[in-house]
Design a protein around this motif. Structure first.
Motif, PDB file in Angstrom:
ATOM      1  N   ARG A 172       0.804  -1.221   0.000  1.00  0.00           N
ATOM      2  CA  ARG A 172       0.000   0.000   0.000  1.00  0.00           C
ATOM      3  C   ARG A 172       0.845   1.283   0.000  1.00  0.00           C
ATOM      4  N   TRP A 181      -3.825  -6.629  -1.709  1.00  0.00           N
ATOM      5  CA  TRP A 181      -5.007  -5.769  -1.887  1.00  0.00           C
ATOM      6  C   TRP A 181      -5.749  -6.047  -3.183  1.00  0.00           C
ATOM      7  N   LYS A 182      -5.306  -7.043  -3.946  1.00  0.00           N
ATOM      8  CA  LYS A 182      -5.965  -7.375  -5.225  1.00  0.00           C
ATOM      9  C   LYS A 182      -6.080  -6.131  -6.106  1.00  0.00           C
ATOM     10  N   ASP A 183      -5.051  -5.289  -6.050  1.00  0.00           N
ATOM     11  CA  ASP A 183      -5.096  -4.053  -6.847  1.00  0.00           C
ATOM     12  C   ASP A 183      -3.889  -3.943  -7.770  1.00  0.00           C
ATOM     13  N   CYS A 184      -3.285  -5.076  -8.058  1.00  0.00           N
ATOM     14  CA  CYS A 184      -2.144  -5.175  -8.979  1.00  0.00           C
ATOM     15  C   CYS A 184      -0.800  -4.836  -8.360  1.00  0.00           C
TER      16      CYS A 184
END
Ligand code: SF4
Ligand code: SF4
Length: 169
Positions: free
Chosen positions: A85, A144-147
Protein backbone atom coordinates in the motif's frame (compact mmCIF):
# COMPACT_ATOMS: atom_id res chain seq x y z
CA UNK A 1 29.15 20.93 -4.05
CA UNK A 2 26.97 17.89 -3.33
CA UNK A 3 28.38 14.42 -3.97
CA UNK A 4 26.28 11.70 -5.65
CA UNK A 5 25.06 10.32 -2.35
CA UNK A 6 23.92 13.73 -1.11
CA UNK A 7 22.08 14.34 -4.39
CA UNK A 8 20.32 11.02 -4.06
CA UNK A 9 19.31 11.66 -0.47
CA UNK A 10 17.96 15.05 -1.40
CA UNK A 11 15.99 13.39 -4.17
CA UNK A 12 14.33 11.18 -1.56
CA UNK A 13 16.40 8.05 -2.20
CA UNK A 14 18.26 6.78 0.83
CA UNK A 15 21.88 5.78 0.55
CA UNK A 16 24.30 3.44 2.26
CA UNK A 17 25.64 6.36 4.31
CA UNK A 18 22.25 7.88 5.09
CA UNK A 19 20.03 4.85 5.48
CA UNK A 20 17.80 6.26 8.20
CA UNK A 21 15.69 3.15 8.08
CA UNK A 22 13.45 2.53 11.05
CA UNK A 23 14.69 -0.90 12.06
CA UNK A 24 13.15 -3.44 14.42
CA UNK A 25 14.96 -4.28 17.65
CA UNK A 26 17.29 -7.17 16.82
CA UNK A 27 16.30 -9.38 19.77
CA UNK A 28 12.69 -9.45 18.55
CA UNK A 29 13.56 -9.43 14.85
CA UNK A 30 15.71 -12.58 15.12
CA UNK A 31 12.87 -14.66 16.52
CA UNK A 32 9.74 -13.22 14.89
CA UNK A 33 8.33 -15.78 12.45
CA UNK A 34 7.07 -14.26 9.20
CA UNK A 35 9.28 -11.23 9.69
CA UNK A 36 8.98 -7.62 10.77
CA UNK A 37 8.43 -4.42 8.87
CA UNK A 38 11.33 -2.16 7.90
CA UNK A 39 10.32 1.37 6.95
CA UNK A 40 12.58 3.85 5.16
CA UNK A 41 10.59 7.04 5.26
CA UNK A 42 12.67 9.77 6.93
CA UNK A 43 11.10 12.78 5.25
CA UNK A 44 8.03 14.54 6.60
CA UNK A 45 5.50 14.13 3.82
CA UNK A 46 1.68 14.25 3.97
CA UNK A 47 1.03 10.52 3.70
CA UNK A 48 -0.25 7.73 5.93
CA UNK A 49 -1.48 4.67 3.97
CA UNK A 50 1.01 2.55 5.90
CA UNK A 51 -1.00 3.19 9.04
CA UNK A 52 -4.40 2.85 7.34
CA UNK A 53 -3.45 -0.47 5.75
CA UNK A 54 -2.02 -2.12 8.86
CA UNK A 55 -4.57 -4.59 10.27
CA UNK A 56 -2.92 -4.91 13.68
CA UNK A 57 -2.17 -1.31 14.59
CA UNK A 58 1.56 -1.98 14.41
CA UNK A 59 2.02 1.26 12.49
CA UNK A 60 0.68 3.72 15.03
CA UNK A 61 -1.86 6.40 14.34
CA UNK A 62 -0.38 9.63 13.03
CA UNK A 63 -0.96 12.68 15.20
CA UNK A 64 -0.07 14.83 12.21
CA UNK A 65 -0.27 13.72 8.56
CA UNK A 66 3.39 14.65 8.09
CA UNK A 67 4.58 12.50 10.98
CA UNK A 68 7.23 9.87 10.32
CA UNK A 69 5.80 6.36 10.89
CA UNK A 70 6.19 4.93 14.38
CA UNK A 71 5.99 1.18 14.84
CA UNK A 72 4.95 -1.16 17.61
CA UNK A 73 6.96 -4.19 16.50
CA UNK A 74 5.25 -6.54 18.94
CA UNK A 75 2.09 -6.10 16.87
CA UNK A 76 3.67 -6.61 13.44
CA UNK A 77 2.81 -9.97 11.86
CA UNK A 78 4.89 -9.50 8.72
CA UNK A 79 1.74 -9.65 6.61
CA UNK A 80 3.08 -7.26 3.98
CA UNK A 81 -0.09 -5.19 3.52
CA UNK A 82 1.76 -1.96 4.17
CA UNK A 83 4.40 -3.07 1.67
CA UNK A 84 1.77 -3.19 -1.05
CA UNK A 85 0.00 0.00 0.00
CA UNK A 86 2.89 2.45 0.56
CA UNK A 87 3.01 4.79 -2.45
CA UNK A 88 6.65 5.54 -1.79
CA UNK A 89 7.69 1.87 -1.91
CA UNK A 90 9.26 2.56 1.46
CA UNK A 91 7.93 -0.43 3.44
CA UNK A 92 9.54 -3.86 3.40
CA UNK A 93 9.28 -6.98 5.50
CA UNK A 94 12.38 -8.94 6.46
CA UNK A 95 12.07 -12.42 7.95
CA UNK A 96 15.30 -13.39 9.67
CA UNK A 97 13.88 -16.74 10.81
CA UNK A 98 13.39 -18.02 7.27
CA UNK A 99 15.65 -20.58 5.58
CA UNK A 100 19.19 -21.55 6.43
CA UNK A 101 21.33 -19.75 8.99
CA UNK A 102 22.71 -17.20 6.54
CA UNK A 103 19.46 -16.64 4.62
CA UNK A 104 16.58 -14.22 5.06
CA UNK A 105 13.28 -13.74 3.27
CA UNK A 106 12.55 -10.24 2.01
CA UNK A 107 9.04 -9.11 1.02
CA UNK A 108 9.45 -6.31 -1.48
CA UNK A 109 6.91 -4.17 -3.36
CA UNK A 110 6.78 -4.76 -7.10
CA UNK A 111 4.86 -2.64 -9.60
CA UNK A 112 6.75 -3.42 -12.80
CA UNK A 113 6.07 -5.83 -15.63
CA UNK A 114 6.95 -8.56 -16.29
CA UNK A 115 5.95 -10.09 -13.00
CA UNK A 116 8.27 -12.57 -11.36
CA UNK A 117 6.96 -16.04 -10.57
CA UNK A 118 7.71 -18.40 -7.71
CA UNK A 119 10.90 -20.30 -8.51
CA UNK A 120 12.33 -17.60 -10.79
CA UNK A 121 15.82 -16.27 -10.30
CA UNK A 122 15.60 -12.48 -10.24
CA UNK A 123 18.04 -9.62 -10.10
CA UNK A 124 18.06 -8.00 -6.66
CA UNK A 125 18.60 -4.25 -6.90
CA UNK A 126 20.00 -1.74 -4.45
CA UNK A 127 18.54 1.72 -3.80
CA UNK A 128 20.30 2.99 -6.92
CA UNK A 129 18.68 0.33 -9.10
CA UNK A 130 21.95 -1.54 -9.49
CA UNK A 131 22.01 -5.32 -9.45
CA UNK A 132 23.80 -6.54 -6.34
CA UNK A 133 22.63 -10.15 -6.16
CA UNK A 134 20.59 -12.90 -7.84
CA UNK A 135 17.87 -14.27 -5.55
CA UNK A 136 15.17 -16.92 -5.80
CA UNK A 137 11.51 -15.92 -5.73
CA UNK A 138 9.65 -17.92 -3.12
CA UNK A 139 6.20 -16.41 -3.52
CA UNK A 140 4.33 -13.51 -5.11
CA UNK A 141 1.30 -12.14 -3.28
CA UNK A 142 -1.24 -9.42 -3.99
CA UNK A 143 -2.56 -8.37 -0.57
CA UNK A 144 -5.01 -5.77 -1.89
CA UNK A 145 -5.96 -7.37 -5.23
CA UNK A 146 -5.10 -4.05 -6.85
CA UNK A 147 -2.14 -5.17 -8.98
CA UNK A 148 0.57 -4.15 -6.49
CA UNK A 149 2.46 -7.32 -5.81
CA UNK A 150 4.71 -8.28 -2.94
CA UNK A 151 7.59 -10.46 -4.03
CA UNK A 152 9.08 -12.80 -1.46
CA UNK A 153 12.70 -13.47 -2.30
CA UNK A 154 15.44 -15.36 -0.50
CA UNK A 155 18.62 -13.36 0.03
CA UNK A 156 21.79 -13.62 2.14
CA UNK A 157 21.27 -12.07 5.56
CA UNK A 158 24.14 -9.67 5.04
CA UNK A 159 22.31 -8.07 2.10
CA UNK A 160 19.05 -7.14 3.79
CA UNK A 161 20.04 -3.49 4.09
CA UNK A 162 21.17 -3.28 0.47
CA UNK A 163 18.41 -5.02 -1.51
CA UNK A 164 15.30 -2.91 -2.06
CA UNK A 165 13.73 -4.20 -5.31
CA UNK A 166 13.82 -7.07 -7.77
CA UNK A 167 13.80 -7.23 -11.54
CA UNK A 168 12.95 -10.14 -13.82
CA UNK A 169 16.00 -11.22 -15.83
S1 SF4 B 1 3.72 -6.03 7.82
FE1 SF4 B 1 1.49 -6.09 8.29
S2 SF4 B 1 1.38 -6.04 10.53
FE2 SF4 B 1 3.47 -5.38 9.99
S3 SF4 B 1 3.37 -3.16 9.89
FE3 SF4 B 1 2.98 -3.90 7.80
S4 SF4 B 1 0.74 -4.10 7.63
FE4 SF4 B 1 1.24 -3.90 9.83
S1 SF4 C 1 2.76 5.12 3.36
FE1 SF4 C 1 4.95 4.95 2.86
S2 SF4 C 1 5.55 6.99 2.16
FE2 SF4 C 1 3.58 7.21 3.23
S3 SF4 C 1 4.16 7.72 5.37
FE3 SF4 C 1 3.90 5.50 5.26
S4 SF4 C 1 5.98 4.70 4.86
FE4 SF4 C 1 5.99 6.91 4.36
Amino acid sequence: MMNDNEKLFNSGILTEEKQEAVLPPMDLWEKKKNGLVVIECPQQIPCNPCHDSCPTGAIMAFENIIDIPRIDYEKCTGCGRCVARCPGLACFVVDLTWGEENEALMKLPHEMLPLPRAGDEVACLNRMGEEVHRGKVINVTEPWKDCTRVVHVSVPKDMIMKIRAVKVV
